[in-house]
Design a protein around this motif. Sequence first.
Motif, PDB file in Angstrom:
ATOM      1  N   TRP A 202     -60.945 -51.963   6.790  1.00 38.50           N
ATOM      2  CA  TRP A 202     -60.891 -52.527   8.140  1.00 38.50           C
ATOM      3  C   TRP A 202     -61.080 -54.040   8.192  1.00 38.50           C
ATOM      4  O   TRP A 202     -60.528 -54.710   9.078  1.00 38.50           O
TER       5      TRP A 202
ATOM      6  N   ARG B  83     -63.247 -41.139  22.097  1.00 37.57           N
ATOM      7  CA  ARG B  83     -63.194 -42.585  21.783  1.00 37.57           C
ATOM      8  C   ARG B  83     -63.914 -43.385  22.856  1.00 37.57           C
ATOM      9  O   ARG B  83     -64.675 -44.303  22.557  1.00 37.57           O
TER      10      ARG B  83
ATOM     11  N   GLN C 249     -62.547 -52.741  18.110  1.00 38.17           N
ATOM     12  CA  GLN C 249     -61.150 -52.527  17.718  1.00 38.17           C
ATOM     13  C   GLN C 249     -61.027 -51.232  16.905  1.00 38.17           C
ATOM     14  O   GLN C 249     -60.116 -50.428  17.119  1.00 38.17           O
ATOM     15  N   VAL C 250     -61.972 -51.043  15.995  1.00 37.46           N
ATOM     16  CA  VAL C 250     -61.961 -49.835  15.158  1.00 37.46           C
ATOM     17  C   VAL C 250     -62.153 -48.588  16.009  1.00 37.46           C
ATOM     18  O   VAL C 250     -61.412 -47.602  15.876  1.00 37.46           O
TER      19      VAL C 250
ATOM     20  N   GLY D  27     -61.488 -48.143  19.094  1.00 38.71           N
ATOM     21  CA  GLY D  27     -60.299 -47.925  19.909  1.00 38.71           C
ATOM     22  C   GLY D  27     -59.114 -47.415  19.121  1.00 38.71           C
ATOM     23  O   GLY D  27     -58.142 -46.917  19.708  1.00 38.71           O
ATOM     24  N   SER D  28     -59.193 -47.512  17.788  1.00 44.78           N
ATOM     25  CA  SER D  28     -58.077 -47.103  16.918  1.00 44.78           C
ATOM     26  C   SER D  28     -58.304 -45.759  16.240  1.00 44.78           C
ATOM     27  O   SER D  28     -57.471 -45.335  15.427  1.00 44.78           O
ATOM     28  N   LEU D  29     -59.410 -45.083  16.527  1.00 43.71           N
ATOM     29  CA  LEU D  29     -59.707 -43.809  15.861  1.00 43.71           C
ATOM     30  C   LEU D  29     -58.581 -42.794  16.086  1.00 43.71           C
ATOM     31  O   LEU D  29     -58.083 -42.651  17.201  1.00 43.71           O
ATOM     32  N   GLN D  30     -58.239 -42.087  15.016  1.00 42.97           N
ATOM     33  CA  GLN D  30     -57.074 -41.211  15.043  1.00 42.97           C
ATOM     34  C   GLN D  30     -57.396 -39.724  15.191  1.00 42.97           C
ATOM     35  O   GLN D  30     -56.552 -38.941  15.602  1.00 42.97           O
TER      36      GLN D  30
ATOM     37  N   ASP E 271     -64.836 -43.871   9.773  1.00 40.83           N
ATOM     38  CA  ASP E 271     -64.299 -45.005  10.542  1.00 40.83           C
ATOM     39  C   ASP E 271     -65.207 -45.327  11.721  1.00 40.83           C
ATOM     40  O   ASP E 271     -65.471 -46.502  12.014  1.00 40.83           O
TER      41      ASP E 271
ATOM     42  N   THR F 217     -68.555 -48.881  12.205  1.00 36.56           N
ATOM     43  CA  THR F 217     -68.706 -49.825  13.321  1.00 36.56           C
ATOM     44  C   THR F 217     -70.179 -50.165  13.544  1.00 36.56           C
ATOM     45  O   THR F 217     -70.504 -51.270  13.989  1.00 36.56           O
TER      46      THR F 217
ATOM     47  N   ALA G 125     -59.026 -39.200  23.321  1.00 36.11           N
ATOM     48  CA  ALA G 125     -59.269 -40.449  24.052  1.00 36.11           C
ATOM     49  C   ALA G 125     -60.631 -40.395  24.741  1.00 36.11           C
ATOM     50  O   ALA G 125     -61.329 -41.413  24.822  1.00 36.11           O
TER      51      ALA G 125
END
Length: 294
Positions: free
Chosen positions: A21, A136, A123-124, A126-129, A68, A72, A133
């Motif tokens: 990251w 997140r 940013q990380v 908000g990008s979790l896969q 991930d 953070t 939502a």
Amino acid sequence: MTLKEYLANRVEIVERTLHTWVPAETVEPEVIHRAMRYSLFAGGKRIRPVLCMAAGDVIQPGADGIADAAVTLEMIHTYSLIHDDLPALDNDDLRRGQPTNHKVFGEAMAILAGDSLLTLAFQVLGSLQHVSAEVRSQLVVELASASGTVRGMIGGQVHDIEGEGMQPNAALLEKIHRAKTGALLRASVRMGAIYAGANAEQLAALSEYGEHTGLAFQIVDDILDIEESSEALGKTAGKDLYQQKITFPAVYGLAESKRMAEEERQKAHAALAPFGDRATRLIEIADLIVDRKS
């Protein structure tokens, strides 16, 4: 797997995930990425991301992508250390056994390195896969609240600064440390639980564990500042006394502070009773936090 092996495995996962990251030192502007990585990879214990993953394992062992979310917490923690060490705050020269960020890169770049780690953390998230939502969003709110001004890390730092030189008292001590250190440690456990899909009762039990473990961590930190050397701690020992900070030994004395740390350990253990053997690692981590020498 022993606790030592478990921690080594989790720390290795954390290190690997952080590297994915954080931009490489060769990415422009190079100096800011060097400054970020200098403090981030300086050899911290990674207690916060490890707690996050361990709490997640209580609910859903091996949840995909939880590392991930966990890293953070380390980004936020490292940003806070960089800023804490600045001349305007604690004015320290040593952190994790090496010169502090501003001593190497200058004050301006140290401020920006902290800012960059703070923004990268969100940013990380908000990008979790691997989560919805809604999850997140919950994780963002959890980390932001724990890092913020109302019963969060920054609020605790403000009380800490304002308390320098004041007569030590229990009420102010509680206000400082439940926010400055405890909030992020509690959030570490809660974020792991939220990520893994904990229900309300499970989240409440793990939150209680995080509350007691976070307080134990700070009590022991205050004790070590008196009892251990700078070499052992990797930071300047005796700084709390020099700066007349409000600490547990200053309010309660060393013996009572040690008793309080042990009491918090036992309360942390008790909070995990509903999970049985699934919580073994969290119990071991609480013990490690109380028994540590650095």
